[in-house]
Design a protein around this motif. Structure first.
Motif, PDB file in Angstrom:
ATOM      1  N   PHE A   2       9.311  -2.278   3.257  1.00 26.05           N
ATOM      2  CA  PHE A   2       9.892  -2.286   4.601  1.00 26.05           C
ATOM      3  C   PHE A   2       9.640  -3.657   5.237  1.00 26.05           C
ATOM      4  O   PHE A   2       8.684  -4.351   4.873  1.00 26.05           O
ATOM      5  N   ASN A   3      10.480  -4.018   6.187  1.00 29.13           N
ATOM      6  CA  ASN A   3      10.468  -5.383   6.718  1.00 29.13           C
ATOM      7  C   ASN A   3      10.330  -5.430   8.239  1.00 29.13           C
ATOM      8  O   ASN A   3      10.500  -4.411   8.931  1.00 29.13           O
ATOM      9  N   ASN A   4      10.024  -6.649   8.726  1.00 30.03           N
ATOM     10  CA  ASN A   4      10.023  -6.948  10.167  1.00 30.03           C
ATOM     11  C   ASN A   4       9.073  -6.055  10.976  1.00 30.03           C
ATOM     12  O   ASN A   4       9.391  -5.625  12.092  1.00 30.03           O
ATOM     13  N   HIS A  13      -0.981  -1.402 -11.376  1.00 30.70           N
ATOM     14  CA  HIS A  13      -2.288  -0.782 -11.177  1.00 30.70           C
ATOM     15  C   HIS A  13      -2.229   0.352 -10.159  1.00 30.70           C
ATOM     16  O   HIS A  13      -1.445   0.319  -9.205  1.00 30.70           O
ATOM     17  N   ASP A  14      -3.068   1.375 -10.390  1.00 28.01           N
ATOM     18  CA  ASP A  14      -3.077   2.542  -9.512  1.00 28.01           C
ATOM     19  C   ASP A  14      -3.428   2.181  -8.075  1.00 28.01           C
ATOM     20  O   ASP A  14      -3.067   2.906  -7.141  1.00 28.01           O
ATOM     21  N   LYS A  15      -4.169   1.073  -7.863  1.00 29.69           N
ATOM     22  CA  LYS A  15      -4.533   0.663  -6.510  1.00 29.69           C
ATOM     23  C   LYS A  15      -3.395  -0.052  -5.785  1.00 29.69           C
ATOM     24  O   LYS A  15      -3.467  -0.248  -4.577  1.00 29.69           O
ATOM     25  N   ALA A  16      -2.385  -0.451  -6.518  1.00 29.06           N
ATOM     26  CA  ALA A  16      -1.261  -1.144  -5.885  1.00 29.06           C
ATOM     27  C   ALA A  16      -0.513  -0.167  -4.986  1.00 29.06           C
ATOM     28  O   ALA A  16      -0.198   0.947  -5.401  1.00 29.06           O
ATOM     29  N   PRO A  17      -0.234  -0.531  -3.751  1.00 29.20           N
ATOM     30  CA  PRO A  17       0.397   0.402  -2.817  1.00 29.20           C
ATOM     31  C   PRO A  17       1.832   0.749  -3.213  1.00 29.20           C
ATOM     32  O   PRO A  17       2.549  -0.076  -3.772  1.00 29.20           O
ATOM     33  N   LEU A  18       2.205   1.969  -2.906  1.00 27.41           N
ATOM     34  CA  LEU A  18       3.560   2.432  -3.187  1.00 27.41           C
ATOM     35  C   LEU A  18       4.502   2.135  -2.024  1.00 27.41           C
ATOM     36  O   LEU A  18       5.708   2.072  -2.206  1.00 27.41           O
ATOM     37  N   VAL A  19       3.931   1.970  -0.840  1.00 29.07           N
ATOM     38  CA  VAL A  19       4.709   1.626   0.357  1.00 29.07           C
ATOM     39  C   VAL A  19       4.156   0.317   0.907  1.00 29.07           C
ATOM     40  O   VAL A  19       2.959   0.212   1.176  1.00 29.07           O
ATOM     41  N   ILE A  20       5.015  -0.678   1.043  1.00 29.57           N
ATOM     42  CA  ILE A  20       4.609  -2.002   1.523  1.00 29.57           C
ATOM     43  C   ILE A  20       5.364  -2.326   2.801  1.00 29.57           C
ATOM     44  O   ILE A  20       6.581  -2.172   2.863  1.00 29.57           O
ATOM     45  N   LEU A  21       4.622  -2.771   3.806  1.00 30.50           N
ATOM     46  CA  LEU A  21       5.222  -3.206   5.061  1.00 30.50           C
ATOM     47  C   LEU A  21       5.021  -4.711   5.192  1.00 30.50           C
ATOM     48  O   LEU A  21       3.910  -5.211   5.034  1.00 30.50           O
ATOM     49  N   LYS A  22       6.103  -5.439   5.473  1.00 27.62           N
ATOM     50  CA  LYS A  22       6.024  -6.890   5.612  1.00 27.62           C
ATOM     51  C   LYS A  22       6.326  -7.307   7.048  1.00 27.62           C
ATOM     52  O   LYS A  22       7.055  -6.614   7.764  1.00 27.62           O
ATOM     53  N   ASP A  23       5.766  -8.470   7.423  1.00 34.37           N
ATOM     54  CA  ASP A  23       6.058  -8.996   8.747  1.00 34.37           C
ATOM     55  C   ASP A  23       7.355  -9.806   8.711  1.00 34.37           C
ATOM     56  O   ASP A  23       8.064  -9.830   7.694  1.00 34.37           O
ATOM     57  N   LYS A  24       7.662 -10.481   9.807  1.00 32.57           N
ATOM     58  CA  LYS A  24       8.917 -11.228   9.883  1.00 32.57           C
ATOM     59  C   LYS A  24       8.943 -12.440   8.967  1.00 32.57           C
ATOM     60  O   LYS A  24      10.011 -12.994   8.696  1.00 32.57           O
ATOM     61  N   ASN A  25       7.762 -12.851   8.490  1.00 30.60           N
ATOM     62  CA  ASN A  25       7.678 -13.961   7.530  1.00 30.60           C
ATOM     63  C   ASN A  25       7.580 -13.470   6.091  1.00 30.60           C
ATOM     64  O   ASN A  25       7.255 -14.234   5.187  1.00 30.60           O
ATOM     65  N   LYS A  26       7.801 -12.166   5.922  1.00 29.94           N
ATOM     66  CA  LYS A  26       7.814 -11.533   4.601  1.00 29.94           C
ATOM     67  C   LYS A  26       6.435 -11.467   3.943  1.00 29.94           C
ATOM     68  O   LYS A  26       6.320 -11.360   2.732  1.00 29.94           O
ATOM     69  N   LEU A  34      -3.831  -6.251  -0.344  1.00 28.93           N
ATOM     70  CA  LEU A  34      -3.745  -5.102  -1.223  1.00 28.93           C
ATOM     71  C   LEU A  34      -2.402  -5.047  -1.931  1.00 28.93           C
ATOM     72  O   LEU A  34      -2.309  -4.654  -3.084  1.00 28.93           O
ATOM     73  N   ALA A  35      -1.340  -5.456  -1.238  1.00 29.05           N
ATOM     74  CA  ALA A  35      -0.015  -5.382  -1.846  1.00 29.05           C
ATOM     75  C   ALA A  35       0.130  -6.333  -3.021  1.00 29.05           C
ATOM     76  O   ALA A  35       0.717  -5.993  -4.039  1.00 29.05           O
ATOM     77  N   LEU A  36      -0.409  -7.559  -2.878  1.00 31.23           N
ATOM     78  CA  LEU A  36      -0.205  -8.571  -3.907  1.00 31.23           C
ATOM     79  C   LEU A  36      -1.415  -8.763  -4.802  1.00 31.23           C
ATOM     80  O   LEU A  36      -1.295  -9.306  -5.897  1.00 31.23           O
ATOM     81  N   ASN A  37      -2.585  -8.332  -4.356  1.00 29.58           N
ATOM     82  CA  ASN A  37      -3.820  -8.587  -5.089  1.00 29.58           C
ATOM     83  C   ASN A  37      -4.727  -7.358  -5.033  1.00 29.58           C
ATOM     84  O   ASN A  37      -5.837  -7.407  -4.499  1.00 29.58           O
ATOM     85  N   PRO A  38      -4.286  -6.222  -5.570  1.00 28.46           N
ATOM     86  CA  PRO A  38      -5.019  -4.961  -5.406  1.00 28.46           C
ATOM     87  C   PRO A  38      -6.378  -4.939  -6.083  1.00 28.46           C
ATOM     88  O   PRO A  38      -7.248  -4.156  -5.696  1.00 28.46           O
ATOM     89  N   LEU A  39      -6.595  -5.783  -7.083  1.00 27.17           N
ATOM     90  CA  LEU A  39      -7.879  -5.808  -7.769  1.00 27.17           C
ATOM     91  C   LEU A  39      -8.840  -6.842  -7.194  1.00 27.17           C
ATOM     92  O   LEU A  39      -9.945  -7.026  -7.697  1.00 27.17           O
TER      93      LEU A  39
END
Length: 302
Positions: free
Chosen positions: A225-227, A161-174, A94-99
Motif C-alpha cells: 500500500f502507498n502514500n 523468510h517467515d518474518k518478512a511482512p505480508l502487508v507493507i505500507l509505504k510513505d510518499k517517498n516509497k 522489517l519490510a526490506l531487512n527482516p533478519l
C-alpha cells in the motif's frame, strides 16, 4: 555496460538448506575481517544465498546493493505522519531487512573481494546531475568452484523468510513504514497466507528455454500500500510471473503441467465502473476511448 545486467539484493530471501550453514561456517573463518564470529558467519551466509541465487538467474549478472550504512539498519527513530500520529519508520526495516542484517555486510563483501571470491564495482552519487548507481558484485569462479558447487548451493531452494511482512505500507517517498496492526490488516494477512499456501501446493513453471532473466523461486505474494494509507495501492506482488515476466514468457507458463491461456480484457475496471452506474459504455460510446477524461484531456494529467 556489463554492470547494467543487475538485480537488486533481496534481504527477505533465505534458505533452509543446510549446505549454506556448512559453507558459511567454513568460509567465515578464512576471511580477513574482525568481529564476532557468529555475526560474521551470519552475513557470509546471507551473501552465499544472494550470490548463488544471482548466478542461477544469470551467470553474467550482478547483485545491486547499497554501501550506505543507513541501508543496513532494521530500525530507526525517523518519524512519519499517518492520520496525524507519529509512526516509527524502519529504514530498510522489517519490510526490506527482516533478519536484521547490519553494515557488517559491507565488511564481509569487501573481505570476499580481497580474497578473490567476488568481483564488482562500487556505486556512486553525482551531486551535480543527481545521478547515482548502487554498488555491484557477483561470484567469481573461485567462489563457484570452492563453495557454490561443492556445497550444492547452485541448486538450493530459497524462500521469502517467515518474518518478512505480508502487508507493507509505504510513505510518499516509497519507503516502508511501521503501522499498528488492526483487525483489517490481520484479515488481509490471513488471506495472503491462504493464497500462498495454495501457491505452495501448485506447480507453476516455465521451461528452461523461456526462464531467462527470472527468479523462478519467487512464488509467494505480499501486498503493498502507498502514500501512508491503506486506501491507495494494495496490489499483490512478489512472484516471478508478476515481476519481470514478459509477454513471450507468459505464454509458456504451465500450471500443474498443463498449458495456460491469458485472457486480457481492455479497460475492464473502467467498464465495470460504468456498469455500476447502469451505463453500457460500448453501446453508449461505440467509438469512445474509456481512458479519456474530459476534465483532464492533456498529457500531464495524473
Amino acid at each position: 555496460n556489463p554492470y547494467d545486467i543487475a538485480k537488486p539484493i533481496d534481504l527477505a530471501r533465505t534458505s533452509d538448506f543446510e549446505g549454506f550453514d556448512e559453507a558459511a561456517n567454513d568460509l567465515a573463518g578464512k576471511l580477513p575481517i574482525v568481529g564476532k564470529p557468529n555475526l560474521i558467519e551470519k552475513h557470509v551466509r546471507m551473501w552465499l544465498v544472494q550470490l548463488s541465487r544471482c548466478h542461477r538467474w544469470d551467470p553474467e549478472g550482478y547483485l545491486a546493493f547499497s554501501r550506505n550504512n543507513n541501508s543496513w539498519v532494521s530500525r530507526s527513530t525517523t518519524k512519519e505522519t499517518m492520520r496525524g500520529k507519529a509512526q516509527l519508520t524502519p529504514q530498510g526495516g522489517l519490510a526490506l531487512n527482516p533478519l536484521g542484517y547490519s553494515s557488517m555486510a559491507i565488511g564481509v563483501i569487501d573481505a570476499l573481494e580481497v580474497d578473490g571470491f567476488v568481483e564488482g564495482r562500487k556505486g556512486f552519487i553525482d551531486r551535480e546531475s543527481g545521478k547515482s548507481r548502487n554498488s555491484r558484485t557477483k561470484a567469481t569462479d573461485k567462489l563457484i568452484d570452492d563453495y557454490l558447487k561443492p556445497y550444492d548451493l547452485m541448486t538450493a531452494v530459497t524462500k521469502r523468510h517467515d518474518k518478512a511482512p505480508l502487508v507493507i505500507l509505504k510513505d510518499k517517498n516509497k519507503n516502508p513504514i511501521h503501522f499498528k496492526k488492526t483487525a483489517k490488516t490481520r484479515k488481509m494477512e490471513d488471506g495472503i497466507k491462504a493464497y500462498n499456501q495454495l501457491l505452495r501446493n501448485t506447480d507453476i513453471s516455465l521451461p528452461d528455454s523461456s526462464s531467462s532473466g527470472l527468479y523462478l523461486d519467487q512464488q509467494q505474494v505480499h501486498r503493498v500500500f502507498n502514500n501512508n494509507t491503506f486506501k491507495k495501492g494494495g496490489r499483490y506482488t512478489g512472484t516471478w510471473w508478476m515481476m519481470g515476466c514478459n509477454r513471450n514468457q507468459r505464454k509458456d507458463i504451465t500450471i500443474n503441467r498443463e498449458a495456460t491461456v491469458e485472457l486480457d480484457y481492455k479497460a475492464q475496471h473502467i467498464y465495470m465502473l460504468y456498469g455500476l452506474k447502469g451505463v453500457s459504455y460500448l453501446e453508449e460510446y461505440p467509438k469512445g476511448d474509456p481512458y479519456y477524461d474530459p476534465y483532464c484531456p492533456g498529457d500531464d494529467c495524473p
